[in-house]
Design an enzyme around this catalytic site. Structure first.
Site, PDB file in Angstrom:
ATOM      1  N   ASP A  69      41.479  37.137  42.091  1.00 53.95           N
ATOM      2  CA  ASP A  69      40.507  38.195  42.360  1.00 53.95           C
ATOM      3  C   ASP A  69      39.267  37.717  43.095  1.00 53.95           C
ATOM      4  O   ASP A  69      38.453  38.522  43.531  1.00 53.95           O
ATOM      5  CB  ASP A  69      40.080  38.860  41.044  1.00 53.95           C
TER       6      ASP A  69
ATOM      7  N   HIS B  55      41.236  31.375  34.255  1.00 51.99           N
ATOM      8  CA  HIS B  55      42.511  32.068  34.051  1.00 51.99           C
ATOM      9  C   HIS B  55      43.154  31.552  32.778  1.00 51.99           C
ATOM     10  O   HIS B  55      43.059  30.358  32.487  1.00 51.99           O
ATOM     11  CB  HIS B  55      43.455  31.831  35.239  1.00 51.99           C
TER      12      HIS B  55
END
Ligand code: ACO
Length: 433
Positions: A366, A308
């Site tokens: 996700d 991320h």
């Protein structure tokens, strides 16, 4: 603005330049470079915005090193545990938790504006049945601008609020219709007596010829996922919505642009890709091969659902989703779902691998969300659409915040030009080769 400054020593300038520092309530300070070009003749260079704050915002705070996510100051863990998606939507839009009466009025207003214009439905028949539902979603949400354009003055705060409510209310109907179109089933009208997520499940899975009952656990799980997905400060799609909106564009067109950005596999499209990847892997014996590929610089493959831009620690949303995954599979799916077991083993192996440890690559939101969607019977191609429905709240909250700031300006980045210098046109007959 604080009294603090940073001093820039530029050998090209006769004296140092003092740049003011912008302080937030928490989080890193920022050097205000608005006057940089005027005072030094130089631009700031930051492709991908690794060090650039594009705005101030009061909506969401992330501490990526500590794995903290706050909506309007409230920790995501507390909201996921005790709140509801529509309450979170209210909080993100208006900045405070509502009283019971205010919440009920807000819920009633959103849940009574879920129908879409009958003419809008005809747009769907222009798409092939196998069109990706994100493509359909983008087209249909964008075309809402054709229905409401003349009635929408983006300079009027009340008009902005009505547009925000319409978008939150109507995206589930548009999303469910995208799904129904892809499987050739009739569109199902919304039901005002159902909750936000229950209604979405109803519109996706009911058929006119038999009764459909929304499973309360499925509704609750979806509601939690939607809270986790509702906002994430200046992510790619929200920054896109702000950028498009900065020119005064129609809000439905802005959100369609956000959907386009979200679709990419480096952003929201990753939830679909995680499932594809796990299915392709098949079982745990494939893990070493896939990790080797992810680490190979010559191979474009990345471990989907890992890493991320902001989190250099466990994504707090992934931690909550992992727990919800257990509960959902226990009650609705297979508690020994091989894909969930594969995902957990993949996480374990990756988190003890030097490559992932050194780069602080952890599972993101996700990584596990697709496994829950799958257990709820939602097809893989709809995963990013579900994300888009939830993130619509964040998009419109940021769009409203930006336009209510009297100092906001059109987002117009500069560039460092690296192309050919000035040269004269050569007529065709005099060109060589
Ligand atoms: N698998 C393998 N290596 C990775 C991964 C990954 N998933 N993510 C990052 N890396 C490596 C990069 O190759 C790079 O290595 P290097 O320093 O040796 O060159 C290093 O980690 C840093 O990565 P960047 O690409 O510079 O990080 P950036 O902040 O630009 O990208 C992103 C973040 C796009 C999320 C990236 O981690 C990624 O592609 N992840 C997979 C896709 C994904 O899951 N996206 C969903 C994000 S969450 C969301 O948007 C809702």
């Amino acid at each position: 603005m604080s009294e603090k400054h940073v001093t820039l020593h530029d050998p090209d300038l006769p004296e140092p330049v003092e740049l003011p520092v912008v302080e937030g309530s928490i989080g890193p300070e920022a050097v205000d470079v608005v006057s940089l070009y005027r005072r030094t003749g130089k631009f700031a260079y930051d492709p991908g915005f690794l060090s650039t704050a594009s705005c101030t915002s009061r909506i969401t705070f992330i501490d990526g090193d500590e794995g903290i996510l706050l909506y309007r100051g409230y920790p995501i863990e507390q909201l996921a545990e005790q709140s509801s998606f529509l309450e979170v939507a209210y909080l993100l839009l208006y900045g405070e938790l509502p009283s019971r009466e205010v919440l009920e009025a807000f819920e009633e207003m959103i849940l009574h504006h879920t129908m879409i214009n009958e003419n809008l439905k005809r747009f769907y028949s222009g798409f092939y049945h196998n069109a990706h539902p994100m493509a359909v979603m983008m087209g249909v949400v964008g075309s809402l601008s054709a229905f409401y354009h003349d009635a929408t003055d983006v300079n009027d705060p009340r008009h902005r609020e009505i547009s925000a409510h319409r978008l939150i209310a109507k995206t589930p109907t548009i999303a469910a219709s995208s799904y129904k179109h892809s499987i050739g089933e009739p569109f199902i009208y919304p039901r005002n007596d159902l909750g936000y997520c229950g209604n979405l499940l109803h519109m996706m899975f009911a058929v006119p010829c038999e009764a459909y009952e929304v499973d309360p656990l499925a509704e609750k799980a979806l509601d939690i996922l939607f809270m986790l997905h509702a906002d994430h400060e200046q992510n790619a799609s929200t920054a896109t919505v702000r950028q498009v909106g900065s020119s005064g564009a129609n809000p439905f067109a802005c959100v369609a642009a956000g959907i386009a950005s979200l679709w990419g596999p480096a952003h929201g499209g990753a939830n679909e890709k995680v499932l594809d990847m796990l299915e392709e892997m098949g079982d745990v014996s494939a893990i070493p091969r896939y990790l080797a590929r992810a680490k190979d610089r010559d191979d474009p493959f990345r471990l989907m659902g890992f890493g991320h831009r902001v989190y250099k620690n466990y994504d707090p949303r992934a931690r909550i989703i992992r727990r919800v995954c257990h509960q959902v599979l226990e009650k609705l799916g297979d508690p020994h779902d091989p894909l969930f077991e594969l995902a957990m083993r993949l996480e374990e192996v990756a988190l003890s691998d030097d490559y992932f440890v050194e780069r602080k690559l952890y599972p993101n939101v996700d990584f596990y969300s697709g496994i829950i969607y799958r257990a709820l019977g939602i097809p893989v191609k709809m995963f990013t659409v579900m994300f888009a429905v939830a993130r619509t709240v964040g998009w419109v909250a940021h769009w409203m915040e930006m336009l209510s700031d009297p100092h906001h300006r059109i987002g117009r980045p500069r560039q460092v030009y690296t192309g050919a210098r000035r040269r004269d046109y050569v007529p065709l007959e005099r060109r060589e080769g």
